[in-house]
Scaffold this active site. Structure first.
Site, mmCIF file in Angstrom:
data_model
loop_
_atom_site.group_PDB
_atom_site.id
_atom_site.type_symbol
_atom_site.label_atom_id
_atom_site.label_comp_id
_atom_site.label_asym_id
_atom_site.label_seq_id
_atom_site.Cartn_x
_atom_site.Cartn_y
_atom_site.Cartn_z
ATOM 1 C CE LYS A 1 6.788 -0.707 -18.151
ATOM 2 N NZ LYS A 1 7.893 -0.946 -19.117
HETATM 3 C C1 LIG Z 1 7.499 7.300 -17.370
HETATM 4 C C2 LIG Z 1 8.014 6.256 -18.302
HETATM 5 N N1 LIG Z 1 8.480 6.629 -19.492
HETATM 6 C C3 LIG Z 1 8.964 5.743 -20.371
HETATM 7 C C4 LIG Z 1 9.040 4.403 -20.075
HETATM 8 C C5 LIG Z 1 9.614 3.463 -21.092
HETATM 9 O O1 LIG Z 1 8.740 2.448 -21.491
HETATM 10 P P1 LIG Z 1 9.291 1.023 -21.913
HETATM 11 O O2 LIG Z 1 9.821 0.362 -20.664
HETATM 12 O O3 LIG Z 1 8.136 0.284 -22.450
HETATM 13 O O4 LIG Z 1 10.380 1.218 -22.896
HETATM 14 C C6 LIG Z 1 8.586 3.966 -18.834
HETATM 15 C C7 LIG Z 1 8.719 2.588 -18.430
HETATM 16 O O5 LIG Z 1 8.776 2.237 -17.277
HETATM 17 C C8 LIG Z 1 8.053 4.911 -17.936
HETATM 18 O O6 LIG Z 1 7.616 4.552 -16.718
#
Ligand SMILES: Cc1ncc(COP(=O)(O)O)c(C=O)c1O
Length: 463
Positions: free
Chosen positions: A52
């Protein structure tokens, strides 16, 4: 064994920490997928510790440019943690105040890390419908309007989120694999990562790269029923009272070729295995992505070059996915010395909150159970209720009131026991005034266990 190739790269000093966002390495999962080519993109090596950082930096730069974020303004966001860390880092490095609204189930380590960056935090209940004024996003939106100089980052709707991945994550993977990548595997939270990275890789490869979403089984993205799952920050949960069940505006499902669904148990055990067999300490959603990538590689054969994006580090989840106590209490890991407690239970009858005392009395009587679990009203999943949806356990003495009244719902949820615990452990930590408890397997209600049955199990184990 030959020594691994060591890479030593000396770069000139960076002008700002923010110049170090992105550019994360790929590492081959050689021990988990021998004979296959599966690479993990280590997003925990970003300076704020997760994928992020990319979206956070891009959103702030974009808002500075458009004037939406004035100098000395306040960055506001509703976030389950990592976006907050990324934004808090940018706020500190560029002189903004930051304020985050988080669900109260967020791991305590994430809250402490945000506070360490100087961020302010507001906690709100996790299980609220989107339309509720205290839902994370509604609450953050309100605060951003009320605060002078407030700007809502809006990761779910801000095009700068997927753009960050189109401009960085995608090209990095293409370059690192020399254009050989055949499959991209990523989880879907806001959808920013998979949308932006997927769009770039699809375009640059002329549609050759298969874009695969990795999603918790019950998440709505992969066609699940939207009921709870144990993986933080990935997937879409829909509270039973949520009316608007649409996907976030930044997520473009048409970019995906398919979604592989992974059960919580497999995600968590894969995250734990990555630490033990590869030396990669990663979070639960990384377990989901890696489990899906290993499955994709098995199906696609030895020619495939699979890249899984691992979003964050396991450090934030030492008290969850990487804790033996937690996984056993949630019933994700069985105790192999004493056998699982699951063989003590059978399927259980439950009633939703709001049921009348009269019908609850008849349900309790006809079920022959020692107690009747009250569960969240309106849930429609065919799966057993999630542990967090069990609001109380009622015995006959709790159901003595007038027949037309609604069943009493305890203010404090009941403490369950995990299928991976031993009878001795459970008896040692149980409230002595309780004589029936609910058993949790795979973080869902598996049945009821009496203290008598636990004592008998303990006795038979000791013999
Ligand atoms: C630990 C974790 N996994 C997966 C995601 C998913 O990413 P995205 O929001 O880009 O789909 C996030 C997003 O906040 C995350 O913090």
């Amino acid at each position: 064994m030959t020594a691994p190739d060591r890479r030593t790269v000396a770069s000139p000093p960076a002008d700002s920490l923010l110049a170090l966002v992105g550019g994360t390495p790929l590492v081959r999962l050689g021990r988990s997928a021998p004979g296959a080519e599966v690479h993990a993109k280590l997003e925990y090596l970003n300076p704020g510790g997760s994928v992020k950082d990319r979206a956070a930096l891009a959103m702030v730069l974009d808002a500075e440019e458009s004037g939406a974020l004035p100098p000395g303004g306040t960055i506001v966001e509703g976030t389950s943690g990592n976006t907050g860390l990324g934004l808090a880092q940018v706020a500190a490095a560029r002189g903004y105040r930051s304020l985050f609204v988080l669900p109260d189930k967020t791991a305590v380590e994430k809250l402490d890390a945000l506070r360490a960056y100087g961020a302010e935090i507001v906690l709100t209940p996790s299980a609220l419908p989107r339309e509720h004024p205290d839902h994370v996003i509604a609450y953050a939106t309100r605060l951003a309007k009320e605060i002078d100089g407030g700007w809502l980052a809006d990761q779910y709707g801000n095009p700068a989120n997927p753009d960050a991945h189109r401009r960085s994550t995608g090209p990095e993977i293409w370059e690192a694999t020399g254009g050989r990548i055949t499959h991209l595997v990523a989880t879907i939270g806001t959808g920013g990562t998979i949308t932006g990275t997927g769009e770039y890789l699809r375009e640059v490869s002329g549609g050759r790269v298969e874009i695969v979403g990795a999603d918790p089984v019950t998440s709505a993205y992969g066609g699940g029923d939207g009921s709870p799952f144990a993986i933080e920050a990935a997937g879409q949960y829909n509270h039973p009272e949520t009316v608007d069940v649409s996907f976030p505006p930044v997520y473009r499902p048409e970019i995906l070729d398919r979604i592989v669904t992974i059960g919580d148990r497999e995600s968590i055990l894969t995250a734990r295995a990555l630490a033990r067999t590869e030396g990669l300490l990663v979070g639960g959603s990384s377990g989901t992505a890696a489990a899906a990538a290993l499955r994709v590689a098995r199906e696609a054969g030895p020619e495939a070059v699979v890249v899984a994006i691992l979003p964050d580090s396991g450090r934030a989840y030492l008290s969850k996915y990487h804790s033996d106590t937690w996984v056993r209490r949630q019933g994700f890991l069985d105790d192999d010395r004493h056998g699982t407690l699951v063989d003590l239970v059978s399927p259980v009858v439950t009633v939703p909150a709001g049921t009348s005392v009269g019908s609850a009395r008849s349900a309790l009587k006809s079920s022959g159970q020692p107690a009747l679990p009250v569960v969240l009203a309106g849930r429609s999943s065919p799966l057993p209720p999630a542990a967090g949806e069990v609001l109380g356990l009622l015995t006959a003495s709790d159901l003595r009131g007038p027949a037309e009244a609604a069943v009493p719902v305890p203010t404090v949820p009941p403490v369950g026991i995990g299928s991976g615990e031993t009878a001795a452990e459970v008896l040692a930590r149980m409230d002595p005034s309780v004589d029936v408890v609910h058993l949790v397997r795979d973080a869902r209600l598996a049945g009821l266990v009496t203290v008598g049955a636990l004592r008998a199990r303990e006795h038979s184990v000791r013999l």
